[in-house]
Design a protein around this motif. Sequence first.
Motif, PDB file in Angstrom:
ATOM      1  N   THR A 192      34.544 -44.257 123.909  1.00 27.10           N
ATOM      2  CA  THR A 192      34.331 -43.329 125.617  1.00 27.10           C
ATOM      3  C   THR A 192      32.996 -43.347 126.246  1.00 27.10           C
ATOM      4  OG1 THR A 192      36.187 -41.725 125.436  1.00 27.10           O
ATOM      5  CG2 THR A 192      34.850 -41.208 127.227  1.00 27.10           C
ATOM      6  N   THR A 193      32.162 -42.711 124.625  1.00 25.45           N
ATOM      7  CA  THR A 193      30.683 -42.384 124.589  1.00 25.45           C
ATOM      8  C   THR A 193      29.670 -44.003 124.623  1.00 25.45           C
ATOM      9  OG1 THR A 193      30.829 -41.025 122.867  1.00 25.45           O
ATOM     10  CG2 THR A 193      28.597 -41.569 123.169  1.00 25.45           C
ATOM     11  N   SER A 250      21.868 -46.647 121.905  1.00 26.61           N
ATOM     12  CA  SER A 250      20.901 -45.209 121.775  1.00 26.61           C
ATOM     13  C   SER A 250      19.186 -45.828 122.333  1.00 26.61           C
ATOM     14  CB  SER A 250      21.306 -44.040 121.081  1.00 26.61           C
ATOM     15  OG  SER A 250      22.367 -43.782 121.230  1.00 26.61           O
ATOM     16  N   TYR A 301      30.382 -45.016 128.179  1.00 25.11           N
ATOM     17  CA  TYR A 301      29.770 -44.224 129.127  1.00 25.11           C
ATOM     18  C   TYR A 301      28.171 -44.502 129.012  1.00 25.11           C
ATOM     19  CZ  TYR A 301      26.555 -40.024 130.665  1.00 25.11           C
ATOM     20  OH  TYR A 301      25.384 -39.937 131.210  1.00 25.11           O
ATOM     21  N   MET A 302      27.577 -45.348 127.780  1.00 24.19           N
ATOM     22  CA  MET A 302      26.436 -45.646 128.062  1.00 24.19           C
ATOM     23  C   MET A 302      26.314 -47.143 128.481  1.00 24.19           C
ATOM     24  SD  MET A 302      25.527 -43.887 123.708  1.00 24.19           S
ATOM     25  CE  MET A 302      23.851 -44.844 124.375  1.00 24.19           C
ATOM     26  N   VAL A 326      26.795 -47.408 118.791  1.00 23.97           N
ATOM     27  CA  VAL A 326      26.302 -46.137 119.345  1.00 23.97           C
ATOM     28  C   VAL A 326      24.793 -45.800 119.100  1.00 23.97           C
ATOM     29  CG1 VAL A 326      26.401 -43.933 119.763  1.00 23.97           C
ATOM     30  CG2 VAL A 326      28.697 -45.230 119.735  1.00 23.97           C
ATOM     31  N   VAL A 382      34.017 -41.532 119.944  1.00 18.79           N
ATOM     32  CA  VAL A 382      32.810 -42.831 120.195  1.00 18.79           C
ATOM     33  C   VAL A 382      33.442 -43.960 121.012  1.00 18.79           C
ATOM     34  CG1 VAL A 382      31.659 -44.654 118.360  1.00 18.79           C
ATOM     35  CG2 VAL A 382      32.767 -41.965 117.664  1.00 18.79           C
TER      36      VAL A 382
END
Length: 443
Positions: free
Chosen positions: A258-259, A58, A262-263, A54, A256
Motif C-alpha cells: 500500500t505504501t 523514498s 501511494y508513493m 520503498v 508495504v
Amino acid sequence: MENIRDNEVYSTGTVNNDKYSPESEAEEEPTALTRSRLYLAGLGIFGALVAGTVIYMSVKMAVQRENINDLTTERNILIKERKLVENQELRQDNDNGCYTCLDDWILFRQKCYMFYDKPAPWKTWEQSRRFCQKNSSDLVVIGDLEEQEFVSKHIKYYHSEHHGYWIGLQHVNNTWTWVDGQRDTLGMEDRVNHDSYSTVPVTKDKLSPERDESQLISVWSFIHEDQSSGEAEEEPTAFTKSRLYLVGLGIFVGLVTTTLIYMSVRMATVLENIKDLKIKKSQLLLETTIMERQINALTLEIDKECGPCPDDWILFRQKCYMFYDEPAPWKTWEQSRRFCQDRRADLLAIGDLVEQKFINKHIKYYHSEHHGYWIGLQYVNNTWTWVDGQRDTLGFWAKNTVTSPGPKALVIPSQNPSESWKKENNEFLNKFICEHKARLRSN
C-alpha cells in the motif's frame, strides 16, 4: 501343514514390514510444515524486495522534492527579474522617453511617488520631509480626487488605526497649506477599512482514536482466531507458529505494498509538477529575453535621440542646469523648488568655487539689484543647509546688503562669485536655478 502355516505367517509378516518401512516414508511428499516454511521464506524474500523498492523510491522522492524547490526558486527569481524588466520598460515612457522614476518609485501622471513602508521606528513630519528632500523630492501634494484615489490605493493599514502616512500639508497662519505654497481646497479626510483584513483558519484532518483502535482490534481478533483454531489447552505446534509468522508477514507485505502504491502516485504527481515548472521556467526565460531585447532597442533609440540633458538645460561636469528666465510673475522659494522637483530635479546645490563661477557666468541682471536667482540653500536648525542635506561650508555671502536677512538664499548677478549670495524671505518672488544629474549614455 505346519510348514505351510509357517510360510503364511512369514509371508504376512513380510508384507506388513514392507508397508511401514522408513524407505517408503522418505519417498512421500513434503509435509504441511515444510510447505509453510517454503512459503514463509518466499514471502520474506518478497518483503525484502518491496522494502528495498520503498527505500529507493523514498530517496528518489527526496531528490525530486529538492529539484522542485530549486525550480521554484529559479521561477521566483525569473518573476522578479521580469518585474524589474517591466519597470525598466515603463520608465522609458516619461519626459519624452529620456527620464524615468528611480527604483522602488511609482510613476503616475508624469510624477514619481515613493511610499515609505520601512519597519519602526518611523519619522516625524519634519524628519519625513527632510528624507524626501534628500532624495530630490518633497512630501506629496495632492492636487485632485484622482491623485488622492491613486495614493489611497497604494497605502495600507499598519500598527493601529491612529497611524498613517505623512503628506505635504501643514497648518500655517491659520490656513492649511501644501509644501509648494498652495492653499488646500480639497479638505479630504483619511479613512481606514479595518474589515479588509481577515484571517483564514488553517486546520489539519486527523484520524480519530476510535478508528485507529478499531483497526488494531480487528487485526488482534484475526490473529487471535488463528491462534485459537488449534487445541485450546495445548501449546501451539511448529505448524501453527509458521502460520502465525505467515499471517504477520502477509500483513507487513500488504502495508508495504500500500505504501509503495501511494508513493508511486505521489511520484507521478511530483514528476508532473516538475514538468509544469520546467515549462513555466522556459516561458519566463523566453519572455524575459524578448523584453530585454526590446529594452536594449529602446535604449539605443533613446541614445540616438536624447542627449545627456533635456532641451534648454546646460551640461556642466555631469550635471544638468536649468536657468529659469521667464517673465514676471516669478516664484517664491518653495514654488521654485516644487517646479524643479516636478522635473525630477531640485534647486541648485553649489559644491565649490568652480561651480559658482559657472553659475555667475549664466545668470543676468533683471528688474532690480535686489532680485536674483533662488538656490537650494536655507536656514534650518540654526545652520545654513543645502537641499541635499549637506551643511554649507563655502559662505559666498555678499557684503553690505541693505535688506533684512531671511531664511532662504539668492545668488545675485554681476557680483564677485565668492561674494554673490543674499539672504531673503521665502515670499520674495525671483527667478531660480534647477539642477539634476546628467543622463549618461550606455556603451
